[in-house]
Write a protein that holds these residues in place. Structure first.
Motif, PDB file in Angstrom:
ATOM      1  N   ALA A  37       0.824  -1.220   0.000  1.00 47.88           N
ATOM      2  CA  ALA A  37       0.000   0.000   0.000  1.00 47.88           C
ATOM      3  C   ALA A  37       0.851   1.260   0.000  1.00 47.88           C
ATOM      4  O   ALA A  37       0.525   2.240  -0.682  1.00 47.88           O
ATOM      5  N   GLY A  38       1.953   1.254   0.755  1.00 49.75           N
ATOM      6  CA  GLY A  38       2.796   2.445   0.814  1.00 49.75           C
ATOM      7  C   GLY A  38       3.400   2.787  -0.535  1.00 49.75           C
ATOM      8  O   GLY A  38       3.435   3.958  -0.936  1.00 49.75           O
ATOM      9  N   MET A  39       3.860   1.764  -1.275  1.00 49.33           N
ATOM     10  CA  MET A  39       4.443   2.003  -2.593  1.00 49.33           C
ATOM     11  C   MET A  39       3.378   2.462  -3.577  1.00 49.33           C
ATOM     12  O   MET A  39       3.632   3.310  -4.446  1.00 49.33           O
ATOM     13  N   LEU A  40       2.159   1.932  -3.441  1.00 46.65           N
ATOM     14  CA  LEU A  40       1.065   2.370  -4.299  1.00 46.65           C
ATOM     15  C   LEU A  40       0.756   3.842  -4.049  1.00 46.65           C
ATOM     16  O   LEU A  40       0.519   4.611  -4.989  1.00 46.65           O
ATOM     17  N   SER A  41       0.779   4.252  -2.785  1.00 46.75           N
ATOM     18  CA  SER A  41       0.525   5.655  -2.445  1.00 46.75           C
ATOM     19  C   SER A  41       1.543   6.567  -3.112  1.00 46.75           C
ATOM     20  O   SER A  41       1.196   7.607  -3.683  1.00 46.75           O
ATOM     21  N   VAL A  42       2.816   6.176  -3.052  1.00 46.62           N
ATOM     22  CA  VAL A  42       3.875   6.990  -3.653  1.00 46.62           C
ATOM     23  C   VAL A  42       3.684   7.080  -5.163  1.00 46.62           C
ATOM     24  O   VAL A  42       3.806   8.150  -5.760  1.00 46.62           O
ATOM     25  N   ARG A  43       3.365   5.952  -5.793  1.00 47.76           N
ATOM     26  CA  ARG A  43       3.126   5.954  -7.239  1.00 47.76           C
ATOM     27  C   ARG A  43       2.006   6.917  -7.603  1.00 47.76           C
ATOM     28  O   ARG A  43       2.120   7.697  -8.563  1.00 47.76           O
ATOM     29  N   LEU A  44       0.911   6.885  -6.856  1.00 45.84           N
ATOM     30  CA  LEU A  44      -0.236   7.735  -7.156  1.00 45.84           C
ATOM     31  C   LEU A  44       0.088   9.211  -6.937  1.00 45.84           C
ATOM     32  O   LEU A  44      -0.382  10.073  -7.677  1.00 45.84           O
ATOM     33  N   ILE A  45       0.896   9.500  -5.923  1.00 42.80           N
ATOM     34  CA  ILE A  45       1.289  10.895  -5.683  1.00 42.80           C
ATOM     35  C   ILE A  45       2.113  11.407  -6.854  1.00 42.80           C
ATOM     36  O   ILE A  45       1.906  12.530  -7.341  1.00 42.80           O
ATOM     37  N   TRP A  46       3.070  10.597  -7.347  1.00 43.85           N
ATOM     38  CA  TRP A  46       3.873  11.012  -8.495  1.00 43.85           C
ATOM     39  C   TRP A  46       3.007  11.231  -9.721  1.00 43.85           C
ATOM     40  O   TRP A  46       3.367  11.992 -10.625  1.00 43.85           O
TER      41      TRP A  46
END
Length: 271
Positions: A88-97
């Motif tokens: 989930a944390g990596m998905l959050s970062v991807r979506l922010i970018w």
């Protein structure tokens, strides 16, 4: 036809229409133009498919499958026939970018894209020593807008427990065009940091040109999507988490954080 049979037929039609509305999915075709001012702009095509709490995003040989009810996101590489679970944390970062979860404010500008009227939104955020400038032209009345927004809100609710995901208001509609410009910020040395070393760091950072992604919707379709659209194909092998990073580098900054600084991916909205 008797009154009784006519009512029964009308009721059956209403049920069928309602079922189709509930089960209908939306397919959004997009062109993405990537430019970093160091080479000719590159145009990629991607497809976003949403039905209920499931989403599939196809980007060339990669597919991102999200199932909000199951709480899973999976990356598929169709060339190697391997798949990877995304934390989930990596998905959050991807979506922010990608410009998600950045506070946007409606402007006074309206446009027309792909035949639909849309309203412009704009915002910015500082993410890992990068300044992200985001614009979106959002269409409330485009086909599938309700399905798209419901998925975005449900996804935000699922990810809001992650410290990397700020809580923001999601525009009510489908972004028909969006632009993300990523600019490297100068290194601000802490007290006592050698000036010569700070100058060398900033000279290195100055070589990185702004990176711009322009996404434009070319087509929107409403259709029932088969279950296998959101599933890993049979015969694919699960890969190790360390193998997944190359599949996400397209959304990460090209340059690392300056030495001696914390490269946190958390966004700090700037209004």
């Amino acid at each position: 036809m008797s009154l009784k049979s006519g009512l029964a037929a009308a009721f059956a039609l209403a049920l069928a229409t309602g079922a189709a509305t509930v089960s209908a999915g939306v397919v959004i075709s997009q062109d993405v133009v990537v430019s970093d001012n160091t080479a000719a702009p590159r145009t990629d095509h991607q497809t976003v498919m949403i039905q209920g709490h499931k989403q599939a995003v196809i980007e060339g040989n990669r597919e991102f499958l999200s199932d909000l009810d199951a709480g899973t996101t999976t990356v598929i590489n169709t060339d190697t026939r391997r798949y990877f679970a995304v934390p989930a944390g990596m998905l959050s970062v991807r979506l922010i970018w990608q410009g998600s979860f950045i506070e946007l404010k409606k402007t006074a500008i309206s446009e027309k894209v792909a035949g639909y009227a849309c309203d412009d939104y704009a915002g910015s955020a500082v993410v890992a020593h990068q300044n992200l400038m985001v614009t979106k032209c959002v269409a409330r009345d485009a086909p599938g807008a309700r399905e798209f927004v419901e998925f975005q809100k449900a996804q935000a609710a699922r990810l809001k427990r992650s410290p990397a995901t700020p809580e923001v208001q999601i525009p009510d509609g489908i972004p028909l065009s969006s632009g993300i410009t990523r600019t490297t910020m100068p290194f601000v040395p802490p007290r006592g940091f050698p000036p010569e070393q700070a100058a060398r760091i900033n000279a290195g950072l100055a070589r990185y040109k702004p990176v711009t992604n322009i996404t434009t919707v070319t087509k929107i379709e409403l259709k029932d999507l088969a279950a296998d659209v959101f599933a890993v194909p049979a015969g694919y092998t699960k890969g190790e988490s360390r193998e997944m990073t190359p599949h996400l580098v397209k959304v990460a900054p090209k340059n690392p954080a300056p030495p001696g600084t914390a490269g946190s991916p958390a966004a700090s909205p700037q209004h």
